[in-house]
Design a protein around this motif. Structure first.
Motif, mmCIF file in Angstrom:
data_model
loop_
_atom_site.group_PDB
_atom_site.id
_atom_site.type_symbol
_atom_site.label_atom_id
_atom_site.label_comp_id
_atom_site.label_asym_id
_atom_site.label_seq_id
_atom_site.Cartn_x
_atom_site.Cartn_y
_atom_site.Cartn_z
ATOM 1 N N ASP A 1 0.853 -1.178 0.000
ATOM 2 C CA ASP A 1 0.000 0.000 0.000
ATOM 3 C C ASP A 1 0.893 1.233 0.000
ATOM 4 O O ASP A 1 1.722 1.373 0.886
ATOM 5 N N PRO A 2 0.802 2.130 -0.978
ATOM 6 C CA PRO A 2 -0.108 2.053 -2.117
ATOM 7 C C PRO A 2 0.363 1.033 -3.150
ATOM 8 O O PRO A 2 1.538 0.663 -3.166
ATOM 9 N N GLU A 3 -0.538 0.618 -3.995
ATOM 10 C CA GLU A 3 -0.210 -0.302 -5.085
ATOM 11 C C GLU A 3 0.697 0.415 -6.096
ATOM 12 O O GLU A 3 0.360 1.478 -6.592
ATOM 13 N N PRO A 4 1.877 -0.161 -6.430
ATOM 14 C CA PRO A 4 2.754 0.494 -7.415
ATOM 15 C C PRO A 4 2.073 0.616 -8.784
ATOM 16 O O PRO A 4 1.199 -0.187 -9.111
ATOM 17 N N ALA A 5 2.500 1.624 -9.560
ATOM 18 C CA ALA A 5 1.841 1.895 -10.847
ATOM 19 C C ALA A 5 2.203 0.870 -11.916
ATOM 20 O O ALA A 5 1.417 0.584 -12.801
ATOM 21 N N ASN A 6 3.405 0.324 -11.846
ATOM 22 C CA ASN A 6 3.866 -0.566 -12.914
ATOM 23 C C ASN A 6 4.187 -1.947 -12.334
ATOM 24 O O ASN A 6 5.346 -2.284 -12.117
ATOM 25 N N VAL A 7 3.130 -2.720 -12.062
ATOM 26 C CA VAL A 7 3.316 -4.052 -11.463
ATOM 27 C C VAL A 7 3.535 -5.068 -12.575
ATOM 28 O O VAL A 7 2.706 -5.206 -13.470
ATOM 29 N N VAL A 8 4.668 -5.786 -12.528
ATOM 30 C CA VAL A 8 4.946 -6.786 -13.564
ATOM 31 C C VAL A 8 4.713 -8.205 -13.058
ATOM 32 O O VAL A 8 4.625 -9.138 -13.855
ATOM 33 N N ALA A 9 4.644 -8.393 -11.727
ATOM 34 C CA ALA A 9 4.343 -9.721 -11.182
ATOM 35 C C ALA A 9 3.819 -9.549 -9.764
ATOM 36 O O ALA A 9 4.201 -8.616 -9.056
ATOM 37 N N GLU A 10 2.920 -10.470 -9.387
ATOM 38 C CA GLU A 10 2.383 -10.455 -8.026
ATOM 39 C C GLU A 10 2.400 -11.875 -7.499
ATOM 40 O O GLU A 10 2.154 -12.819 -8.246
ATOM 41 N N ALA A 11 2.687 -12.040 -6.202
ATOM 42 C CA ALA A 11 2.650 -13.369 -5.589
ATOM 43 C C ALA A 11 2.191 -13.191 -4.152
ATOM 44 O O ALA A 11 2.503 -12.178 -3.521
ATOM 45 N N PRO A 12 1.444 -14.178 -3.616
ATOM 46 C CA PRO A 12 0.934 -14.033 -2.248
ATOM 47 C C PRO A 12 2.048 -14.110 -1.197
ATOM 48 O O PRO A 12 1.971 -13.444 -0.164
ATOM 49 N N THR A 13 3.070 -14.904 -1.463
ATOM 50 C CA THR A 13 4.173 -15.054 -0.495
ATOM 51 C C THR A 13 5.495 -15.068 -1.247
ATOM 52 O O THR A 13 5.536 -15.260 -2.465
ATOM 53 N N ALA A 14 6.595 -14.914 -0.495
ATOM 54 C CA ALA A 14 7.922 -14.940 -1.105
ATOM 55 C C ALA A 14 8.170 -16.272 -1.812
ATOM 56 O O ALA A 14 8.745 -16.307 -2.906
ATOM 57 N N ASP A 15 7.723 -17.385 -1.184
ATOM 58 C CA ASP A 15 7.956 -18.705 -1.779
ATOM 59 C C ASP A 15 7.232 -18.878 -3.110
ATOM 60 O O ASP A 15 7.631 -19.690 -3.938
ATOM 61 N N ALA A 16 6.163 -18.132 -3.287
ATOM 62 C CA ALA A 16 5.354 -18.301 -4.499
ATOM 63 C C ALA A 16 5.901 -17.494 -5.686
ATOM 64 O O ALA A 16 5.398 -17.611 -6.802
ATOM 65 N N VAL A 17 6.941 -16.664 -5.472
ATOM 66 C CA VAL A 17 7.485 -15.870 -6.583
ATOM 67 C C VAL A 17 8.306 -16.783 -7.493
ATOM 68 O O VAL A 17 9.185 -17.501 -7.021
ATOM 69 N N ASP A 18 7.992 -16.762 -8.783
ATOM 70 C CA ASP A 18 8.738 -17.584 -9.740
ATOM 71 C C ASP A 18 9.993 -16.815 -10.182
ATOM 72 O O ASP A 18 9.995 -16.086 -11.165
ATOM 73 N N ILE A 19 11.074 -16.990 -9.388
ATOM 74 C CA ILE A 19 12.317 -16.239 -9.607
ATOM 75 C C ILE A 19 12.880 -16.493 -11.002
ATOM 76 O O ILE A 19 13.264 -15.560 -11.725
ATOM 77 N N ALA A 20 12.892 -17.763 -11.414
ATOM 78 C CA ALA A 20 13.481 -18.105 -12.719
ATOM 79 C C ALA A 20 12.712 -17.436 -13.855
ATOM 80 O O ALA A 20 13.314 -16.875 -14.774
ATOM 81 N N ALA A 21 11.383 -17.474 -13.775
ATOM 82 C CA ALA A 21 10.570 -16.886 -14.843
ATOM 83 C C ALA A 21 10.772 -15.371 -14.901
ATOM 84 O O ALA A 21 10.880 -14.783 -15.980
ATOM 85 N N LEU A 22 10.853 -14.734 -13.727
ATOM 86 C CA LEU A 22 11.067 -13.280 -13.696
ATOM 87 C C LEU A 22 12.434 -12.917 -14.279
ATOM 88 O O LEU A 22 12.562 -11.942 -15.020
ATOM 89 N N ALA A 23 13.438 -13.712 -13.936
ATOM 90 C CA ALA A 23 14.786 -13.435 -14.442
ATOM 91 C C ALA A 23 14.826 -13.528 -15.967
ATOM 92 O O ALA A 23 15.524 -12.754 -16.626
ATOM 93 N N THR A 24 14.052 -14.455 -16.552
ATOM 94 C CA THR A 24 14.029 -14.552 -18.025
ATOM 95 C C THR A 24 13.380 -13.323 -18.643
ATOM 96 O O THR A 24 13.687 -12.964 -19.776
ATOM 97 N N ARG A 25 12.452 -12.687 -17.900
ATOM 98 C CA ARG A 25 11.730 -11.545 -18.478
ATOM 99 C C ARG A 25 12.454 -10.219 -18.275
ATOM 100 O O ARG A 25 12.050 -9.210 -18.843
#
Lengths: 91, 272
Positions: free
Chosen positions: B106-130
């Motif tokens: 809060d506040p929600e950032p203007a340019n969100v490229v990925a969202e995940a409920p928890t740290a463990d749920a973030v797809d690090i490999a997929a984000l790194a490719t993008r």
């Protein structure tokens, strides 16, 4: 073909990338625009003058090239990207 | 420099994992920025108190640490941009920068490229490719460095630059501009800028013409657009930098929306 809309045109449509299809063996940009307006009628009075011409300040592009000279008569094909936008205002 | 912010719960852990993955995957240099209320003490030993406002320690091999009290996030990123290909920021965002949200923010950032409920749920490999697909953070300094790296640099005696920035008011009685938002026709805008640069580089005595236009939301005083010309002499440098920005404004499909205290409007609707 795919339409790309920018600035107030995208806002008015509520969408900035719209796929349309035209049932015609020799489709034109005008046919593609009619197909777009059939789905987004709220664009009609923004795009056309009272005489039914394309608003002269709008830019019409086919695959990144300006085709304002041939305008709505420009031949188009299924895999074309068409774009419609107001005068540019970068900087 | 490709820049990615991480905000929300466990932002630091996610940012570290991302930075590690990016460093393993790509050749470019990676910087991390940890944003918070307290400066990590690893920066510089407190040592004896001095009256100095900035404090740096440097070795003959170029290793350094520093601490000071004078930088915003944008200042810091601007200073990193010429030296790093990637920056991962933990703990804050900026309205223009691509941002990963973990849990709630809060506040929600203007340019969100990925969202995940928890740290463990973030797809690090997929984000790194993008990461290379996100809009880069380009500064005037970055472009000047690129111009100076030209094979023709030894014949150049002049660099002229233009920076366009967010004007707060055009005359004293104007409403204050709160921010500008720019969108561009992805692909076509870059093609047209490249075509303008090519045209101008054909001029006698003009060796490099580089331009960059930022997109997204920009606040008062922020930089919007840069044009850099490397030339033999000042006459062609000044002329070309002026023609470059004029042609960019006339020909490149970029659209500006202005928000003032009282109003919000697209610039083409005001003839400006």
């Amino acid at each position: 073909m795919r339409w790309k809309l920018f600035a107030d045109l995208a806002e008015r449509a509520g969408d900035d990338e719209i796929n349309v299809s035209v049932d015609d063996s020799e489709p034109t940009a005008g046919d593609a625009l009619d197909a777009l307006l059939a789905e987004y009628p709220q664009l009609a009075d923004r795009v056309f003058t009272a005489d039914g011409d394309l608003e002269s300040h709008l830019n019409l592009l086919r695959n990144g090239e300006n085709v304002s000279d041939t305008g709505l008569a420009t031949p188009v094909s299924d895999d074309d990207e068409l774009a419609l936008f107001p005068p540019v205002s970068g900087g | 420099m490709q820049t990615l912010c991480v905000v929300g719960d466990d932002a630091s852990a996610v940012a570290d994992a991302l930075a590690t993955r990016i460093a393993e995957t790509y050749e470019g240099r990676v910087a991390t920025v940890d944003y918070g209320d307290a400066v990590d003490n690893v920066a510089v030993d407190e040592g004896d108190p001095t009256d100095a406002d900035g404090r740096f320690s440097l070795t003959s091999k170029g290793q350094w640490v520093g601490r000071g009290d004078d930088r915003s996030l944008v200042d810091l990123l601007d200073s990193l941009a010429p030296d790093y290909e990637y920056a991962v920021v933990a703990g804050t965002s900026h309205h223009r920068l691509p941002t990963v949200v973990v849990g709630d923010s809060d506040p929600e950032p203007a340019n969100v490229v990925a969202e995940a409920p928890t740290a463990d749920a973030v797809d690090i490999a997929a984000l790194a490719t993008r990461v290379d697909d996100f809009e880069p953070h380009v500064t005037l300094e970055t472009l000047i460095d690129r111009a100076e790296a030209s094979p023709l640099a030894e014949r150049s005696g002049a660099i002229a630059t233009f920076t366009g920035r967010v004007r707060i008011k055009d005359s004293p009685e104007d409403d204050r501009t709160e921010h500008l938002a720019f969108e561009k026709y992805e692909g076509v805008a870059d093609e047209r800028m490249a075509a303008i640069s090519d045209d101008l580089t054909d001029r006698e005595g003009v060796f490099e013409v580089l331009m960059h236009h930022r997109v997204g939301v920009m606040g008062p005083g922020e930089d919007i657009v840069f044009v850099v010309v490397l030339a033999g002499h000042r006459e062609e440098a000044f002329q070309t930098v002026e023609d470059g920005i004029n042609r960019l404004k006339d020909e490149v499909p970029i659209f500006k929306k202005e928000t003032t205290e009282a109003d919000e409007f697209w610039l083409h609707e005001r003839g400006g």
